[in-house]
Design a protein around this motif. Structure first.
Motif, PDB file in Angstrom:
ATOM      1  N   ILE A 736      -4.268   7.122  28.324  1.00  0.00           N
ATOM      2  CA  ILE A 736      -3.206   7.802  29.077  1.00  0.00           C
ATOM      3  C   ILE A 736      -1.978   7.898  28.178  1.00  0.00           C
ATOM      4  CG2 ILE A 736      -1.681   7.703  31.090  1.00  0.00           C
ATOM      5  CD1 ILE A 736      -3.939   6.105  32.486  1.00  0.00           C
ATOM      6  N   TYR A 737      -1.619   9.131  27.830  1.00  0.00           N
ATOM      7  CA  TYR A 737      -0.495   9.366  26.923  1.00  0.00           C
ATOM      8  C   TYR A 737       0.622  10.081  27.681  1.00  0.00           C
ATOM      9  CZ  TYR A 737      -4.067   8.361  23.428  1.00  0.00           C
ATOM     10  OH  TYR A 737      -5.059   7.762  22.697  1.00  0.00           O
ATOM     11  N   THR A 738       1.530   9.307  28.229  1.00  0.00           N
ATOM     12  CA  THR A 738       2.674   9.879  28.926  1.00  0.00           C
ATOM     13  C   THR A 738       3.760   8.814  28.973  1.00  0.00           C
ATOM     14  OG1 THR A 738       3.406  11.006  30.948  1.00  0.00           O
ATOM     15  CG2 THR A 738       1.889   9.184  31.234  1.00  0.00           C
ATOM     16  N   GLU A 739       4.991   9.219  29.215  1.00  0.00           N
ATOM     17  CA  GLU A 739       6.105   8.268  29.211  1.00  0.00           C
ATOM     18  C   GLU A 739       5.904   7.173  30.260  1.00  0.00           C
ATOM     19  OE1 GLU A 739      11.007   8.402  29.511  1.00  0.00           O
ATOM     20  OE2 GLU A 739       9.832  10.214  29.853  1.00  0.00           O
ATOM     21  N   ALA A 740       5.296   7.534  31.388  1.00  0.00           N
ATOM     22  CA  ALA A 740       5.070   6.561  32.472  1.00  0.00           C
ATOM     23  C   ALA A 740       3.619   6.090  32.463  1.00  0.00           C
ATOM     24  CB  ALA A 740       5.424   7.193  33.813  1.00  0.00           C
ATOM     25  N   ASP A 741       3.070   5.811  31.273  1.00  0.00           N
ATOM     26  CA  ASP A 741       1.648   5.515  31.140  1.00  0.00           C
ATOM     27  C   ASP A 741       1.173   4.365  32.029  1.00  0.00           C
ATOM     28  OD1 ASP A 741       3.056   3.637  29.650  1.00  0.00           O
ATOM     29  OD2 ASP A 741       2.235   4.251  27.723  1.00  0.00           O
ATOM     30  N   LEU A 742       1.946   3.271  32.080  1.00  0.00           N
ATOM     31  CA  LEU A 742       1.505   2.113  32.857  1.00  0.00           C
ATOM     32  C   LEU A 742       1.610   2.377  34.362  1.00  0.00           C
ATOM     33  CD1 LEU A 742       0.316  -0.659  32.715  1.00  0.00           C
ATOM     34  CD2 LEU A 742       2.603  -1.627  32.399  1.00  0.00           C
ATOM     35  N   VAL A 743       2.568   3.170  34.794  1.00  0.00           N
ATOM     36  CA  VAL A 743       2.658   3.531  36.211  1.00  0.00           C
ATOM     37  C   VAL A 743       1.428   4.345  36.609  1.00  0.00           C
ATOM     38  CG1 VAL A 743       3.995   4.759  37.964  1.00  0.00           C
ATOM     39  CG2 VAL A 743       5.181   3.526  36.156  1.00  0.00           C
ATOM     40  N   VAL A 744       1.028   5.294  35.755  1.00  0.00           N
ATOM     41  CA  VAL A 744      -0.176   6.098  36.036  1.00  0.00           C
ATOM     42  C   VAL A 744      -1.397   5.192  36.129  1.00  0.00           C
ATOM     43  CG1 VAL A 744      -1.717   7.902  35.145  1.00  0.00           C
ATOM     44  CG2 VAL A 744       0.763   8.161  34.926  1.00  0.00           C
ATOM     45  N   ALA A 745      -1.552   4.286  35.158  1.00  0.00           N
ATOM     46  CA  ALA A 745      -2.712   3.382  35.153  1.00  0.00           C
ATOM     47  C   ALA A 745      -2.734   2.518  36.411  1.00  0.00           C
ATOM     48  CB  ALA A 745      -2.677   2.500  33.905  1.00  0.00           C
ATOM     49  N   GLU A 746      -1.565   2.013  36.832  1.00  0.00           N
ATOM     50  CA  GLU A 746      -1.497   1.178  38.036  1.00  0.00           C
ATOM     51  C   GLU A 746      -1.833   1.992  39.291  1.00  0.00           C
ATOM     52  OE1 GLU A 746      -0.966  -1.999  38.892  1.00  0.00           O
ATOM     53  OE2 GLU A 746      -1.014  -2.653  36.809  1.00  0.00           O
ATOM     54  N   CYS A 747      -1.341   3.212  39.375  1.00  0.00           N
ATOM     55  CA  CYS A 747      -1.628   4.052  40.546  1.00  0.00           C
ATOM     56  C   CYS A 747      -3.119   4.353  40.645  1.00  0.00           C
ATOM     57  CB  CYS A 747      -0.823   5.357  40.476  1.00  0.00           C
ATOM     58  SG  CYS A 747       0.947   5.142  40.818  1.00  0.00           S
ATOM     59  N   LEU A 748      -3.774   4.578  39.500  1.00  0.00           N
ATOM     60  CA  LEU A 748      -5.217   4.817  39.506  1.00  0.00           C
ATOM     61  C   LEU A 748      -5.955   3.540  39.908  1.00  0.00           C
ATOM     62  CD1 LEU A 748      -5.645   7.001  36.268  1.00  0.00           C
ATOM     63  CD2 LEU A 748      -5.815   7.751  38.649  1.00  0.00           C
ATOM     64  N   ARG A 749      -5.513   2.409  39.394  1.00  0.00           N
ATOM     65  CA  ARG A 749      -6.201   1.143  39.691  1.00  0.00           C
ATOM     66  C   ARG A 749      -6.049   0.771  41.163  1.00  0.00           C
ATOM     67  NH1 ARG A 749      -5.084  -4.433  36.395  1.00  0.00           N
ATOM     68  NH2 ARG A 749      -2.986  -4.259  37.240  1.00  0.00           N
ATOM     69  N   GLN A 750      -4.852   1.033  41.734  1.00  0.00           N
ATOM     70  CA  GLN A 750      -4.594   0.644  43.122  1.00  0.00           C
ATOM     71  C   GLN A 750      -5.030   1.709  44.132  1.00  0.00           C
ATOM     72  OE1 GLN A 750      -0.550  -0.806  43.706  1.00  0.00           O
ATOM     73  NE2 GLN A 750      -0.473  -1.615  41.608  1.00  0.00           N
ATOM     74  N   GLY A 751      -5.539   2.843  43.650  1.00  0.00           N
ATOM     75  CA  GLY A 751      -5.997   3.884  44.571  1.00  0.00           C
ATOM     76  C   GLY A 751      -4.874   4.558  45.343  1.00  0.00           C
ATOM     77  N   VAL A 752      -3.686   4.585  44.757  1.00  0.00           N
ATOM     78  CA  VAL A 752      -2.509   5.127  45.437  1.00  0.00           C
ATOM     79  C   VAL A 752      -2.671   6.610  45.761  1.00  0.00           C
ATOM     80  CG1 VAL A 752      -0.080   5.754  44.958  1.00  0.00           C
ATOM     81  CG2 VAL A 752      -0.873   3.414  44.583  1.00  0.00           C
ATOM     82  N   TRP A 753      -3.426   7.348  44.918  1.00  0.00           N
ATOM     83  CA  TRP A 753      -3.513   8.810  45.063  1.00  0.00           C
ATOM     84  C   TRP A 753      -4.803   9.265  45.741  1.00  0.00           C
ATOM     85  CZ3 TRP A 753      -1.887   9.145  39.252  1.00  0.00           C
ATOM     86  CH2 TRP A 753      -0.527   8.821  39.151  1.00  0.00           C
ATOM     87  N   ARG A 754      -5.534   8.339  46.345  1.00  0.00           N
ATOM     88  CA  ARG A 754      -6.752   8.728  47.074  1.00  0.00           C
ATOM     89  C   ARG A 754      -6.376   9.510  48.335  1.00  0.00           C
ATOM     90  NH1 ARG A 754     -11.820   5.328  48.081  1.00  0.00           N
ATOM     91  NH2 ARG A 754     -12.566   7.454  48.016  1.00  0.00           N
ATOM     92  N   GLY A 755      -7.243  10.437  48.743  1.00  0.00           N
ATOM     93  CA  GLY A 755      -7.053  11.155  49.991  1.00  0.00           C
ATOM     94  C   GLY A 755      -6.099  12.341  49.899  1.00  0.00           C
ATOM     95  N   LEU A 756      -5.550  12.618  48.724  1.00  0.00           N
ATOM     96  CA  LEU A 756      -4.655  13.769  48.563  1.00  0.00           C
ATOM     97  C   LEU A 756      -5.452  15.024  48.231  1.00  0.00           C
ATOM     98  CD1 LEU A 756      -1.854  12.157  46.345  1.00  0.00           C
ATOM     99  CD2 LEU A 756      -1.713  12.655  48.798  1.00  0.00           C
TER     100      LEU A 756
END
Length: 897
Positions: A736-756
């Motif tokens: 993951i190459y972005t300024e907020a890389d760890l936030v993206v990784a955490e959101c994927l790990r925690q399933g924050v974006w499921r159901g959208l």
């Protein structure tokens, strides 16, 4: 692979050229042929890329590969076209993230980020690589993307020859010395001679003067006497004729009117100085200058050019949806091109920018108003460069141009092979000091400073490839550390100098315990500052608590600022850290307020009945509600003053210190204040010395310490295990190459974006990419749908928890997500029109430009592609792919170079 001896290849290469190699080009190519890496520093337009093209020739002759890297996609596309013309389409590839053409070709042009990612992934494409050309290597000073260049330099296999091409920098030898330490034998070739001589001028009204006196030399810079005399006479005449007279010293005259742009361009045309680029340091300024010219009769075109102009316009814009042309200002833009006039800035649609570039290079547009972004690599040389001002906004304040910036901007003047000489013209105004202009114009170099800092993605990739110990050693070999260690020498000298000064000052006041007395004064001042700081924090805490308790329909008084007066709460906000309820004021303004608007807690003064649905975006709704608010009869209390003194009495510690001060023997001395002035100087020098000691401590092994803190945080969060190995979650983060890389990784790990849905996922992801142009960012409304609002809240929670961890580990905090693009991108991704999507995007109160809209859409697409390729959740990965297809339409899909 072993390099074949390329004796005679330079002669073969030179024979194919239509020009003779300059001495610096010859020297660099000979060094390259002898097996050295090379660093070439030369002015814009000097022909540095010829050395890179010789590296391509050597690689092909030896049966190896050459990668040609550039900092931006536009330059990669440009270089790809040049090499295809020379070697043929099948021999040259292109990799820019959103384009992949012939990636297995022996010569591949790519952005530097693509090569960095290939190195981290251990790509098979690196097999047989013998040369890497790094064009515009001075980009490693860029604070946002500069680290990529150093990562590539440090990670390339040792047998790969590196050709680094840079603008002229004053510390080329320092940079070359570092390259020597990390890459081995590196030849440094510096050339400061412009291939086309540059003449400097100042335009005063409609009169053009040379900046330099003919008697100037390298040792002594003299400003032209006629110019100085004319400005002096003009200023005297203006003072005599003006009722207003000059404003305060250092500011422009209120009645000063600069020369009109149409007149200026007509004057340049008379002098044979077109085509010209006029640099204006704002997008709105560029558009306004073009509009001013279009309102005049100025026409710089030639009748026989119109068919060619129309063909190039249609080539770039023929696929634009017809319905969007009015929204894009297409017809006015097209009229300007037919009259030989254009603007060029990042806020324009890419298709428009590329049209302007092609027309300008072909001599069909003769005057362009541009922001400084044009100076960064785009191939648009002109006969003349005009600077209207020597001050620009640097993101924090208005600052004078540096010699490096002046050199880079004026470097566009003078087209090699076309112009005998180039011209730089500074437009005079009462703020312009000709001596300062002469200083800028005569200082042609600037230092290269590393911006390299380890981040989460870099650190996890380093650990995965070489383990923590070797990673730390690699960081200590970076140019940033190389410069930091050298800077320590100067700091140590400064500490020694200050310590001598402290001894001298101490001898003047070290009697009757006066140093102890000064220490008391210093502690009192510090305690007063602490109390004031704590008071501000307490007042903010009370304001935050009061805002979270407000309900829909509550009427409050905003006590100060631009929005002072009554307001009704439309949407409460119970966010504990930074509540921002949506309000409507009696002046018909609708927006979000914060604790900063309330020096004292917000208190409901009454209630007001609101309709079930309030569309605060419509003027009629705002007008009706404001009228109803004014008619409630509620009156705001008297205006509150910020920072009112607490009624709790004097602080106990402060009272004790003041008693000790008054009872100290030195307090009664008649010469107390004279000694105190020396004591204050002593304290100031002591503080400076401590600050320098801290800098020395921070500089030594600073990158390694930052890396250790990052590893600790990643270990706490399970991205690295206790044995120092990268976990499965860590390998996802590594891709993951972005300024907020760890936030993206955490959101994927925690399933924050499921159901959208696709449009909802695109909208939520945008908050981790988009950045408002205004300083504080834009929190905006939480989202247009319930799933978006839930996902936004969860994403903000992930970010907030990470920020807490970063504070504990003393790491630079990840930038706060920005909601300014959420609603606009959601509209676009669900199929709404361009006009509606633009209006719903951007900073509070101003829509995004079409160019910015497209740029942010493409950055969101890039992150969605990464999510598609890295998410373990099949549903989220599939939704990300659908979101990419939903965004990539209309203006976003046209001219995607």
């Amino acid at each position: 692979m072993a390099l074949r001896s390329p004796i005679g290849e330079l002669a073969a290469f030179a024979a194919e050229l239509t020009f003779t190699l300059d001495p610096f080009q010859q020297q660099a190519c000979e060094s390259l042929q002898a097996g050295h890496s090379v660093l070439v520093c030369a002015p814009t337009g000097a022909g540095k890329t010829v050395v890179g093209e010789f590296a391509v020739h050597l690689a092909r002759a030896a049966g190896g590969k050459c990668f040609y890297t550039t900092p931006i996609k536009a330059l990669s596309n440009q270089k790809y076209a040049d090499l295809v013309e020379r070697y043929g389409r099948g021999q040259v590839g292109l990799l820019t993230g959103d384009q992949s053409l012939h990636p297995d070709a022996p010569v591949v042009v790519m952005t530097t980020e693509v090569l960095r990612n290939m190195l981290y992934a251990g790509s098979d494409a690196l097999q047989g690589l013998s040369y890497v050309v790094m064009d515009e290597v001075h980009y490693l000073a860029d604070r946002f993307r500069g680290a990529v260049w150093e990562e590539v330099i440090l990670h390339l296999p040792p047998d790969v020859r590196l050709v680094s091409l840079s603008a002229t920098v004053s510390n080329a030898e320092e940079f070359g010395a570092w390259m020597e330490t990390v890459r081995g034998d590196t030849a440094v070739i510096v050339d400061e001679t412009r291939p086309v001589p540059l003449w400097q001028h100042v335009l005063v009204g409609r009169r053009m003067f040379d900046l330099f006196d003919q008697k100037s030399s390298d040792q002594k810079i003299l400003v032209d006497e006629d110019l100085v005399r004319y400005i002096k006479h003009r200023e005297e005449a203006d003072r005599m004729n003006s009722w207003n007279g000059p404003r305060h010293r250092g500011g422009p005259r209120r009645d000063f009117r600069p020369v009109h742009r149409p007149e200026m361009l007509a004057r340049l045309d008379e002098e044979g100085l077109l085509p010209a680029i006029t640099f204006i340091f704002s997008r709105a300024g560029c558009d306004g200058a073009l509009a001013q010219c279009l309102r005049s009769r100025l026409d710089l075109s030639r009748d026989d050019d119109h068919e060619r102009v129309a063909a190039i316009i249609d080539k770039h814009t023929g696929d634009l949806p017809r319905a969007d042309l009015d929204v894009l200002g297409y017809w006015e833009w097209r009229e300007g091109l037919f009259r030989g006039l254009a603007a060029h800035h990042a806020g324009m649609l890419p298709a428009f920018r590329h049209t302007v570039e092609e027309l300008f290079v072909n001599g069909l547009v003769r005057a362009v108003f541009a922001t400084e972004t044009l100076a960064l690599g785009i191939n648009m040389p002109a006969r003349t460069v005009v600077l209207e001002r020597l001050v620009k906004f640097n993101g924090e304040s208005h600052a004078e141009l540096t010699p490096g910036e002046y050199t880079q901007l004026t470097g566009r003047a003078g087209r090699r092979g076309i112009d005998v000489e180039g011209h730089a013209v500074v437009v005079w105004n009462p703020d312009v000091d000709t001596s300062s202009v002469a200083g800028l114009a005569s200082t042609r170099t600037y230092p290269l400073r590393s911006s390299f800092r380890p981040g989460y993605n870099m650190s996890i990739n380093l650990i995965d490839r070489m383990g923590a110990t070797e990673s730390r050693a690699l960081l200590e070999r970076s140019f940033a550390q190389f410069q930091a260690d050298r800077s320590v020498v100067g700091l140590v000298r400064g500490i020694e100098r200050n310590e001598g000064q402290l001894r001298k000052l101490r001898s003047q006041i070290d009697h009757d315990g006066f140093l102890e007395y000064m220490s008391l004064r210093e502690r009192i001042a510090q305690r007063e500052r602490d109390i004031e700081r704590q008071g501000r924090a307490d007042r903010r805490g009370a304001a935050v608590a009061s805002l979270t308790s407000l309900r829909r329909g509550d009427v409050v008084a905003i006590p100060s600022g631009r929005r002072q007066g009554l307001a009704v709460i439309l949407e409460p906000d119970q966010s504990p850290g930074d509540p921002r309820p949506l309000v409507l004021t009696e002046d018909k303004w609708a927006g979000r307020i914060s604790a900063a608007d309330f020096p004292t807690p917000a208190q409901p003064l009454g209630r007001m009945r609101l309709p079930r649905h309030v569309d605060h975006r419509t003027a009629r709704t705002r007008r009706d509600l404001a009228s109803a608010l004014r008619s409630t009869g509620i009156t705001p209390p008297g205006r509150q003053r910020r920072g009112t003194k607490s009624k709790g009495g004097e602080d106990r510690e402060l009272a004790t210190l003041r008693r000790a001060l008054r009872s100290h023997p030195a307090h009664a001395r008649p010469d107390r204040e004279q000694l105190a002035r020396i004591g204050e100087r002593y304290n100031r020098v002591q503080r400076e010395t401590e600050a320098m000691r801290e800098k020395v401590s921070a500089a030594t092994n600073s990158l390694a310490r930052t890396f250790d803190r990052i590893v600790e945080l990643l270990t706490d969060r399970g991205y690295v295990d206790e044995a120092g190995e990268v976990t499965g979650d860590g390998r996802r983060l590594a891709r993951i190459y972005t300024e907020a890389d760890l936030v993206v990784a955490e959101c994927l790990r925690q399933g924050v974006w499921r159901g959208l849905g696709p449009a909802e996922l695109a909208a939520v992801v945008s908050m981790l990419v988009y950045e408002s142009r205004q300083e504080t960012g834009y929190l905006g409304p939480a989202g247009p749908t319930a799933p978006i609002r839930r996902a936004v809240a969860s994403t903000m929670t992930v970010w907030s928890e990470l920020r807490t961890d970063e504070a504990q580990h003393k790491l630079t905090p990840t930038r706060e997500p920005d909601l300014g693009f959420v609603t606009g991108l959601h509209k676009w991704a669900r199929g709404d029109g361009l006009a509606e999507s633009l209006l719903a995007s951007g900073d509070q109160g101003s829509a995004l430009s079409a160019g910015d809209f497209v740029r942010w859409c493409r950055q969101v697409i890039d992150l969605l592609d990464q999510i598609h390729n890295t998410a373990d959740d099949v549903e989220v990965a599939g939704t990300a792919a659908k979101a990419v297809r939903a965004i990539r339409r209309g203006v976003v899909a046209v001219d995607s170079a």
